[in-house]
Design an enzyme around this catalytic site. Structure first.
Site, PDB file in Angstrom:
ATOM      1  N   ARG A 223      16.767  37.532  -4.373  1.00  0.00           N
ATOM      2  CA  ARG A 223      17.535  37.207  -5.569  1.00  0.00           C
ATOM      3  C   ARG A 223      17.727  35.699  -5.600  1.00  0.00           C
ATOM      4  NH1 ARG A 223      16.366  41.450  -7.284  1.00  0.00           N
ATOM      5  NH2 ARG A 223      17.696  43.215  -7.862  1.00  0.00           N
ATOM      6  N   GLU A 252      17.622  33.977 -14.974  1.00  0.00           N
ATOM      7  CA  GLU A 252      16.386  34.620 -15.422  1.00  0.00           C
ATOM      8  C   GLU A 252      16.504  35.013 -16.884  1.00  0.00           C
ATOM      9  OE1 GLU A 252      15.382  37.764 -12.689  1.00  0.00           O
ATOM     10  OE2 GLU A 252      15.110  36.365 -11.031  1.00  0.00           O
ATOM     11  N   HIS A 271       9.827  37.296 -11.863  1.00  0.00           N
ATOM     12  CA  HIS A 271      10.439  38.481 -11.226  1.00  0.00           C
ATOM     13  C   HIS A 271       9.576  39.727 -11.434  1.00  0.00           C
ATOM     14  CE1 HIS A 271      14.501  39.823  -9.503  1.00  0.00           C
ATOM     15  NE2 HIS A 271      13.593  40.725  -9.190  1.00  0.00           N
TER      16      HIS A 271
HETATM   17  P1  NDP Z   1      16.933  46.989   2.328  1.00  0.00           P
HETATM   18  O1  NDP Z   1      18.333  47.446   2.204  1.00  0.00           O
HETATM   19  O2  NDP Z   1      15.882  47.966   2.702  1.00  0.00           O
HETATM   20  O3  NDP Z   1      16.867  45.805   3.395  1.00  0.00           O
HETATM   21  C1  NDP Z   1      17.778  44.748   3.417  1.00  0.00           C
HETATM   22  C2  NDP Z   1      17.649  44.039   4.752  1.00  0.00           C
HETATM   23  O4  NDP Z   1      18.478  42.893   4.734  1.00  0.00           O
HETATM   24  C3  NDP Z   1      18.052  44.873   5.936  1.00  0.00           C
HETATM   25  O5  NDP Z   1      17.077  44.722   6.930  1.00  0.00           O
HETATM   26  C4  NDP Z   1      19.371  44.262   6.401  1.00  0.00           C
HETATM   27  O6  NDP Z   1      19.406  44.442   7.816  1.00  0.00           O
HETATM   28  C5  NDP Z   1      19.165  42.808   5.989  1.00  0.00           C
HETATM   29  N1  NDP Z   1      20.414  42.060   5.773  1.00  0.00           N
HETATM   30  C6  NDP Z   1      21.481  42.404   5.032  1.00  0.00           C
HETATM   31  N2  NDP Z   1      22.417  41.433   5.070  1.00  0.00           N
HETATM   32  C7  NDP Z   1      21.897  40.442   5.841  1.00  0.00           C
HETATM   33  C8  NDP Z   1      22.362  39.172   6.251  1.00  0.00           C
HETATM   34  N3  NDP Z   1      23.579  38.725   5.904  1.00  0.00           N
HETATM   35  N4  NDP Z   1      21.556  38.405   7.010  1.00  0.00           N
HETATM   36  C9  NDP Z   1      20.330  38.852   7.382  1.00  0.00           C
HETATM   37  N5  NDP Z   1      19.836  40.057   7.055  1.00  0.00           N
HETATM   38  C10 NDP Z   1      20.615  40.840   6.288  1.00  0.00           C
HETATM   39  O7  NDP Z   1      16.574  46.284   0.958  1.00  0.00           O
HETATM   40  P2  NDP Z   1      15.125  46.029   0.333  1.00  0.00           P
HETATM   41  O8  NDP Z   1      14.248  45.470   1.370  1.00  0.00           O
HETATM   42  O9  NDP Z   1      14.677  47.219  -0.419  1.00  0.00           O
HETATM   43  O10 NDP Z   1      15.477  44.922  -0.779  1.00  0.00           O
HETATM   44  C11 NDP Z   1      16.149  43.741  -0.457  1.00  0.00           C
HETATM   45  C12 NDP Z   1      16.529  43.014  -1.726  1.00  0.00           C
HETATM   46  O11 NDP Z   1      15.376  42.467  -2.320  1.00  0.00           O
HETATM   47  C13 NDP Z   1      17.142  43.902  -2.817  1.00  0.00           C
HETATM   48  O12 NDP Z   1      18.528  44.047  -2.614  1.00  0.00           O
HETATM   49  C14 NDP Z   1      16.807  43.169  -4.068  1.00  0.00           C
HETATM   50  O13 NDP Z   1      17.824  42.236  -4.370  1.00  0.00           O
HETATM   51  C15 NDP Z   1      15.530  42.423  -3.731  1.00  0.00           C
HETATM   52  N6  NDP Z   1      14.338  43.032  -4.335  1.00  0.00           N
HETATM   53  C16 NDP Z   1      13.556  42.246  -5.133  1.00  0.00           C
HETATM   54  C17 NDP Z   1      12.414  42.750  -5.696  1.00  0.00           C
HETATM   55  C18 NDP Z   1      11.579  41.915  -6.590  1.00  0.00           C
HETATM   56  O14 NDP Z   1      11.059  42.443  -7.552  1.00  0.00           O
HETATM   57  N7  NDP Z   1      11.417  40.644  -6.322  1.00  0.00           N
HETATM   58  C19 NDP Z   1      11.989  44.142  -5.462  1.00  0.00           C
HETATM   59  C20 NDP Z   1      12.880  44.879  -4.605  1.00  0.00           C
HETATM   60  C21 NDP Z   1      13.998  44.315  -4.057  1.00  0.00           C
HETATM   61  P3  NDP Z   1      20.768  44.459   8.646  1.00  0.00           P
HETATM   62  O15 NDP Z   1      21.642  45.506   8.014  1.00  0.00           O
HETATM   63  O16 NDP Z   1      20.362  44.739  10.041  1.00  0.00           O
HETATM   64  O17 NDP Z   1      21.308  43.080   8.481  1.00  0.00           O
HETATM   65  C1  7N6 Z   2      11.259  45.706 -10.832  1.00  0.00           C
HETATM   66  C2  7N6 Z   2      12.005  45.602  -9.510  1.00  0.00           C
HETATM   67  C3  7N6 Z   2      14.573  45.249  -7.507  1.00  0.00           C
HETATM   68  O1  7N6 Z   2      15.695  44.913  -7.123  1.00  0.00           O
HETATM   69  O2  7N6 Z   2      14.472  43.133  -8.547  1.00  0.00           O
HETATM   70  C4  7N6 Z   2      13.746  44.265  -8.291  1.00  0.00           C
HETATM   71  O3  7N6 Z   2      14.096  46.350  -7.235  1.00  0.00           O
HETATM   72  C5  7N6 Z   2      13.210  44.731  -9.593  1.00  0.00           C
HETATM   73  C6  7N6 Z   2      11.847  46.679 -11.786  1.00  0.00           C
END
Ligand code: NDP
Ligand code: 7N6
Length: 305
Positions: A223, A252, A271
């Site tokens: 984000r 955005e 995005h």
């Molecule tokens: P997950 O919940 O699967 O993973 C999040 C990870 O972040 C975990 O490994 C967690 O591990 C870690 N984490 C949380 N807080 C911290 C911190 N303070 N410091 C370091 N690590 C931390 O989420 P996703 O991987 O599915 O998605 C992550 C984010 O990516 C979403 O919330 C979304 O905002 C964004 N996203 C963007 C997309 C795009 O289109 N660009 C698509 C999908 C997601 P632990 O608990 O061990 O810290």
């Molecule tokens: C495309 C994914 C997420 O958080 O920001 C992404 O999953 C959007 C719809």
């Protein structure tokens, strides 16, 4: 079930695609314009929030990150909010690796020059291979593991940052968030895969850019709010880092007058890192499975509120 498909999904793809998928699984669907009443629906599938959605018993967000949703309002009204985790490892993994390879092989520069019919060659020592380079992946859930596995497969050394010291496939070395400066130092790429929370807001600040190597690239597929954008601009202007690949932005769409559009070594994507021609099916399957749970008297999976 009666399922409303909110037209905010059009930010990502045609809402009719997911409506068609849900109908093919026995649900009755209608695409809803913003502001439409949702009272007659058992579920509304949406990209974004608007208060009228709180009149539905269940709202499903097609995103993994639900940081833009007012959780307290959902708690107050008793509307269940579910999100879409676990479906972005391949798309985001490939998007990130595409950015890494572009920076290493200078493809972004050649694509730019192609528009000017230019045969200009990059300086010899600007080119490198990702093999044997180090990537630091911050956040090791669905996205982070998807990146780590692919980087590992290309022969990179993979560092990872998370709060829980649980090992993750593809990650060679784990760091805690309070070791972030050590984790980024010496890495050629720093890839952000954390949710936007109070803890992660602006976690990539001037001190982190100072800790990064001068020839390192920041990749943000998380984000925009995870990065202090002023500090990023200062780091780019001061050559504290080499460049950035940005799929997520503080505002955005990225405003037309943002300086970020102008850098040769910044790749801006709108995005779309997670999108593919099957996204509607990936999300649709989550909704179908949850609808089946409700119909069987079970509780919803992936419930955020
Ligand atoms: P997950 O919940 O699967 O993973 C999040 C990870 O972040 C975990 O490994 C967690 O591990 C870690 N984490 C949380 N807080 C911290 C911190 N303070 N410091 C370091 N690590 C931390 O989420 P996703 O991987 O599915 O998605 C992550 C984010 O990516 C979403 O919330 C979304 O905002 C964004 N996203 C963007 C997309 C795009 O289109 N660009 C698509 C999908 C997601 P632990 O608990 O061990 O810290
Ligand atoms: C495309 C994914 C997420 O958080 O920001 C992404 O999953 C959007 C719809």
């Amino acid at each position: 079930m009666q399922i409303g498909v909110h037209d905010s999904i059009a930010f990502s793809f045609d809402p009719e695609r997911i409506a068609g998928f849900l109908e093919s699984h026995g649900h009755q669907c209608a695409v809803l314009e913003a502001g439409s009443s949702v009272e007659e629906y058992d579920c509304v599938v949406t990209f974004g929030h608007e208060d009228v959605l709180l009149d539905a018993p269940w709202v499903h967000c097609i995103r993994a990150g639900v940081d833009a949703f007012p959780f307290e309002r959902y708690a107050e009204t008793g509307t269940a909010l579910t999100n879409s985790p676990g479906i972005h490892a391949t798309t985001i993994g490939e998007t990130v690796l595409g950015m890494l390879l572009s920076f290493a092989r200078r493809l972004h520069r050649y694509r730019d020059r192609q528009h000017a019919n230019s045969w200009e060659v990059e300086p010899y020592d600007a080119t490198f291979t990702v093999q044997d380079e180090t990537v630091c992946v911050v956040g090791l859930g669905t996205l982070g593991e998807g990146v780590a596995l692919r980087a590992d497969a290309l022969g990179m050394t993979v560092r990872g940052v998370r709060r829980e010291p649980k090992p993750v496939p593809g990650v060679d070395e784990l760091f805690r968030p309070d070791e972030l400066h050590d984790a980024v130092a010496g890495a050629r790429f720093v890839v952000l895969c954390v949710p936007l929370t109070e803890d992660t807001e602006a976690m990539i600040d001037a001190d982190v850019f100072a800790a990064m190597d001068d020839d390192a690239y920041l990749i943000n597929v998380a984000r925009g709010g995870v990065v202090a954008e002023d500090a990023l601009l200062d780091a780019l202007d001061g050559n504290e880092i080499a460049g950035a690949g940005l799929d997520a932005h503080a505002e955005e769409p990225l405003p037309a007058d943002s300086p970020l559009w102008e850098y040769d070594d910044v790749i801006v994507t709108p995005h779309v890192g997670a999108l593919s021609n099957t996204y509607h099916e990936s999300v649709g399957k989550l909704v179908v499975a949850n609808a089946e749970r409700l119909e069987n008297g079970e509780s919803l999976s992936d419930r955020v509120v």
